[in-house]
Design an enzyme around this catalytic site. Structure first.
Site, short mmCIF file in Angstrom:
data_model
loop_
_atom_site.label_atom_id
_atom_site.label_comp_id
_atom_site.label_asym_id
_atom_site.label_seq_id
_atom_site.Cartn_x
_atom_site.Cartn_y
_atom_site.Cartn_z
N LYS A 125 1.70 11.46 -11.49
CA LYS A 125 0.97 10.46 -12.28
C LYS A 125 1.85 9.24 -12.49
CE LYS A 125 -2.02 13.45 -15.03
NZ LYS A 125 -2.40 13.77 -16.43
N HIS A 135 -2.43 14.28 -29.79
CA HIS A 135 -2.91 12.91 -29.55
C HIS A 135 -3.64 12.34 -30.75
CE1 HIS A 135 -2.73 13.47 -24.91
NE2 HIS A 135 -1.64 12.89 -25.37
N ASN A 178 -1.75 20.35 -21.25
CA ASN A 178 -2.12 19.65 -22.48
C ASN A 178 -2.04 20.55 -23.72
OD1 ASN A 178 -2.57 17.04 -21.55
ND2 ASN A 178 -4.58 17.64 -20.75
N GLU A 190 -5.73 17.11 -10.97
CA GLU A 190 -6.22 17.43 -12.31
C GLU A 190 -7.69 17.84 -12.34
OE1 GLU A 190 -5.23 14.43 -15.19
OE2 GLU A 190 -4.62 16.00 -16.55
N GLU A 201 8.27 19.55 -25.19
CA GLU A 201 7.61 19.89 -23.91
C GLU A 201 8.25 21.14 -23.31
OE1 GLU A 201 4.95 18.14 -22.98
OE2 GLU A 201 5.18 16.24 -24.08
N LYS A 232 6.30 23.05 -14.54
CA LYS A 232 5.39 21.93 -14.29
C LYS A 232 4.96 21.90 -12.82
CE LYS A 232 3.94 17.32 -14.84
NZ LYS A 232 3.88 16.12 -15.64
N HIS A 237 5.69 11.25 -29.80
CA HIS A 237 4.88 12.15 -29.00
C HIS A 237 5.32 13.62 -29.14
CE1 HIS A 237 2.36 13.46 -25.69
NE2 HIS A 237 3.41 14.00 -25.09
N ARG A 293 0.82 -1.23 0.00
CA ARG A 293 0.00 0.00 0.00
C ARG A 293 0.85 1.27 0.00
NH1 ARG A 293 -2.49 -2.44 4.34
NH2 ARG A 293 -4.02 -3.98 3.72
N ARG A 323 -4.44 22.34 -14.27
CA ARG A 323 -3.49 21.36 -14.79
C ARG A 323 -3.72 21.08 -16.28
NH1 ARG A 323 -1.26 16.36 -11.24
NH2 ARG A 323 0.10 15.43 -12.78
N HIS A 346 -1.45 19.17 -27.12
CA HIS A 346 -1.72 17.74 -27.02
C HIS A 346 -3.07 17.35 -27.61
CE1 HIS A 346 1.78 17.90 -24.47
NE2 HIS A 346 1.73 16.62 -24.20
N1 LIG Z 1 3.71 10.51 -15.55
C1 LIG Z 1 3.59 11.56 -16.34
O1 LIG Z 1 3.15 12.63 -15.91
C2 LIG Z 1 4.00 11.45 -17.77
C3 LIG Z 1 4.14 12.60 -18.56
C4 LIG Z 1 4.56 12.44 -19.86
C5 LIG Z 1 4.84 11.20 -20.38
N2 LIG Z 1 4.68 10.09 -19.58
C6 LIG Z 1 5.01 8.76 -20.07
O2 LIG Z 1 6.40 8.69 -20.33
C7 LIG Z 1 6.63 7.74 -21.36
C8 LIG Z 1 7.54 8.37 -22.37
O3 LIG Z 1 8.76 8.71 -21.73
P1 LIG Z 1 10.11 8.77 -22.53
O4 LIG Z 1 9.92 9.65 -23.69
O5 LIG Z 1 11.19 9.05 -21.58
O6 LIG Z 1 10.21 7.30 -23.14
P2 LIG Z 1 11.09 6.05 -22.70
O7 LIG Z 1 11.07 5.86 -21.26
O8 LIG Z 1 10.62 4.92 -23.54
O9 LIG Z 1 12.54 6.47 -23.14
C9 LIG Z 1 12.80 6.66 -24.51
C10 LIG Z 1 13.98 5.80 -24.97
O10 LIG Z 1 15.18 6.43 -24.55
C11 LIG Z 1 15.98 5.50 -23.86
N3 LIG Z 1 16.76 6.28 -22.88
C12 LIG Z 1 16.26 6.99 -21.86
N4 LIG Z 1 17.23 7.67 -21.25
C13 LIG Z 1 18.39 7.37 -21.91
C14 LIG Z 1 19.72 7.79 -21.77
N5 LIG Z 1 20.09 8.70 -20.86
N6 LIG Z 1 20.65 7.27 -22.60
C15 LIG Z 1 20.28 6.38 -23.55
N7 LIG Z 1 19.03 5.98 -23.76
C16 LIG Z 1 18.08 6.48 -22.94
C17 LIG Z 1 15.03 4.51 -23.29
O11 LIG Z 1 15.67 3.28 -23.04
C18 LIG Z 1 14.00 4.41 -24.39
O12 LIG Z 1 14.41 3.50 -25.37
C19 LIG Z 1 5.27 7.36 -21.90
O13 LIG Z 1 4.93 6.09 -21.43
C20 LIG Z 1 4.35 8.41 -21.36
O14 LIG Z 1 3.03 7.91 -21.15
C21 LIG Z 1 4.29 10.21 -18.30
ZN LIG Z 2 3.42 15.43 -23.55
#
Ligand SMILES: NC(=O)c1ccc[n+]([C@@H]2O[C@H](COP(=O)([O-])OP(=O)(O)OC[C@H]3O[C@@H](n4cnc5c(N)ncnc54)[C@H](O)[C@@H]3O)[C@@H](O)[C@H]2O)c1
Ligand SMILES: [Zn+2]
Ligand SMILES: NC(=O)c1ccc[n+]([C@@H]2O[C@H](COP(=O)([O-])OP(=O)(O)OC[C@H]3O[C@@H](n4cnc5c(N)ncnc54)[C@H](O)[C@@H]3O)[C@@H](O)[C@H]2O)c1
Ligand SMILES: [Zn+2]
Lengths: 366, 366
Positions: A144, A255, A248, A240, A186, A230, A268, A122, A244, A251
């Site tokens: 999130k 999307h 978007n 949200e 972003e 942020k 993205h 938990r 917040r 977006h």
């Molecule tokens: N929680 C939130 O508020 C929030 C906000 C935006 C996006 N997200 C989520 O985040 C995800 C996207 O994140 P992302 O763009 O980081 O994608 P990701 O985590 O898939 O990373 C992108 C790629 O880069 C590689 N990578 C990352 N750091 C590296 C580094 N320093 N050196 C070499 N390779 C590296 C990873 O292995 C991966 O292949 C999605 O699932 C999205 O839904 C969440």
């Molecule tokens: Zn985004």
């Protein structure tokens, strides 16, 4: 030079530490948090290959008992099944309420690790060490967490805050360039919706398309300002309910484009870049902001080697239909976040399809 | 006559409505909560067979669009796999953030439904309609939700509060008698740890072993007072940092007995009853309370047809070993909740194994 952002929420608070070239110090930053001895690091093979040893050594040196678990890279592994495996590992190492899950990776690893931390016993401690630009400036903050359902993104999850976000911008040197640019979309977004200074700082740079082309101190500032933006927004609206939504910006159309191209052609960040270009032009059409400002925004998009137009194979009516399916639609009206100035946006609930169509047609690659 | 307990927590509040013979009104109680139209009822075939139709008709009449999903009865189905199926159904019916999951069942259904509600779309509305006595007086309040890991109970979960707890004590008429008594063990617990009035009310009844043997108005009062006791404790300590531990009165030895008998011979309530008997005697040995009070407690246990002794096949050293494995052990010392008066307990961190052994030997069936 390191910066600290203090995040204060109604029932918790934590720091975001932005500290270049100090990944080997991450352990020290954890010692003041009164965490239990055990830390389970969650990462993927790519990232762990680069930075796993440094992080684990640092944690060991700081006196922690460290375990790790790797999940294959990629959005397709952001599943309940992967979380279930994290639970098994947590059990195997007898993690306790005082133990910690540490995410070392991009947003995919961060979202999953946060969800596992939120739901094991938990709720145990959670630390973010984001390694992609997108995770640094966006995914690692705001609470999130979650995974995808086979039929929809981020449908399963929880709001759960980290105890610390530790950012060493230097890890970006190994980030694939397309991922870097996705994060920059972003960053530009924060400039438009919240922080005029950040926007001007970005305008002062010749290029924004790769780490090599940006002064390192400037890069640290860009990350810090983005995080602050942020945090400012999220602190006002943890769950949200209102403001917040301005995060978007870009977006809405973004999307739609991602889903219409099957999440493969454009990523993205590219989708968000196009979405911002569209939103800017809609705002001009509605007399909310000026042509000149849209151009300044679109210039930043270009400097980051991001697209501001899209392929004319995509039809405007398709895009409109896709907007209707999106969560951002309330009772058939499309909700848009639209800029009114550099650093300022408004939420508009009912934008007519005529205006949207006109702008979509203007923006297409001829 | 219905009672309402108003639960006020730091960042949310809700009502517990205890309203005999009014299950067909449950829908009306939901209308003031400003929930979205869609409600997904989660239940098991046993309970649904008795009460499903009444609840669904009531919800329909109140204007909701109602769906249902049944999970086979029993603790063995309290798994992540069952939750995953709830997600699929939630997706199929396109539940939204404003939609509601309603738990109709005992603690197993309540815990699972709460966890699914906590994690679908990062949290949707959750309503409890507990149908077992244990769920009414214990599981349905306090915000603990979750499922079991194959290797341990309740390891996966979240703190998540319901929007409403609706209790119609009349549904207890179909509850198996052993389940009724199990719930009564927790009721007696509240009398000892918190509410002297409740304790005396229980003493005034001839028998506590089945619904038929208890005056219905008295039964409503017993449930209301028990709920109030749990709410009082939990409101002071939502996330289990301190005083909430007193709810574990009788559970220290109780859990050891449950696990040593493989969770099959004796049920939770029986184990807690024996645990209370042991705790009472330890408190007497330590001069914390009087022999006469232990006898009064043990009398209630007998009136509920619950055991206060255990089979001499179980060896005291085994029980002591099992205590060491339990979460309630801090640095080798066994923590006990011990009574100091009727309606009052203290947390004692380090009870010696000698005292425990002596009492265990005294209490065994000769
Ligand atoms: N929680 C939130 O508020 C929030 C906000 C935006 C996006 N997200 C989520 O985040 C995800 C996207 O994140 P992302 O763009 O980081 O994608 P990701 O985590 O898939 O990373 C992108 C790629 O880069 C590689 N990578 C990352 N750091 C590296 C580094 N320093 N050196 C070499 N390779 C590296 C990873 O292995 C991966 O292949 C999605 O699932 C999205 O839904 C969440
Ligand atoms: Zn985004
Ligand atoms: N969340 C909490 O704070 C909390 C507290 C205590 C216990 N629990 C959990 O609750 C569970 C035990 O709850 P429980 O004792 O209600 O068990 P349960 O849910 O398995 O119900 C016991 C049995 O009674 C049947 N039943 C329930 N109501 C009935 C009715 N009105 N008529 C006929 N049959 C009925 C059920 O189908 C089941 O077979 C455990 O999983 C335990 O971990 C949770
Ligand atoms: Zn209990």
């Amino acid at each position: 030079m390191s910066s600290i952002i203090d995040v204060t929420l109604p029932h918790t608070s934590y720091n975001i530490v932005i500290s270049p070239n100090t990944l080997e110090d991450v352990g020290n930053h954890l010692t003041s948090l009164q965490l239990g001895k055990k830390i389970l690091v969650i990462s993927n093979p790519e990232v762990f290959n680069h930075y796993g040893e440094t992080v684990i050594n640092s944690l060991n040196k700081a006196g922690f008992k460290v375990f790790y678990h790797l999940i294959p890279a990629g959005e397709t592994y952001k599943t309940l099944e992967s979380i279930s495996q994290v639970y098994d590992v947590a059990l195997k190492h007898r993690l306790e309420r005082s133990s910690t899950l540490l995410a070392l990776g991009g947003g995919v690893i961060g979202d999953m690790t946060g969800f596992a931390a939120a739901t094991w016993l938990r709720g145990i401690n959670f630390v973010q060490v984001p390694t992609s630009l997108l995770a640094m400036v966006d995914a690692s903050m705001g609470g999130k967490t979650g995974v995808n359902h086979p039929q929809g993104k981020n449908l399963i999850g929880a709001f759960y805050q980290p105890r610390l976000v530790f950012i060493d911008p230097m890890v970006l040197k190994t980030l694939p360039i397309r991922e870097f640019r996705a994060g920059m979309a972003e960053v530009i977004k924060y400039g438009v919706i919240w922080d005029q200074d950040l926007f001007q700082q970005l305008e002062a740079e010749k290029k924004l398309d790769s780490l090599e082309n940006i002064d390192l101190e400037v890069m640290d500032k860009i990350i810090t300002k983005s995080c602050q933006a942020k945090v400012d927004v999220v602190s006002q609206d943890e769950k949200e309910a209102g403001i917040r939504a301005i995060l978007n910006y870009g977006h809405t159309i973004g999307h739609a484009l991602e889903s219409l191209t099957g999440y493969s052609q454009i990523n993205h960040g590219e989708a968000v870049a196009i979405g911002m270009a569209v939103a800017g032009k809609i705002a001009v059409k509605l007399g909310m902001w000026q042509e000149g400002k849209t151009e300044r925004q679109d210039n930043l998009i270009k400097k980051a080697a991001l697209p501001s137009t899209f392929d004319n194979k995509l039809k405007s009516p398709e895009i409109l239909d896709s907007l209707q399916l999106d969560k951002k639609v309330k009772a058939g009206k499309v909700r848009f976040i639209l800029p009114t100035d550099i650093g300022q946006v408004e939420i508009r609930e009912s934008i007519s399809s005529e205006v949207i169509t006109t702008v979509l047609e203007e923006i297409k690659i001829k």
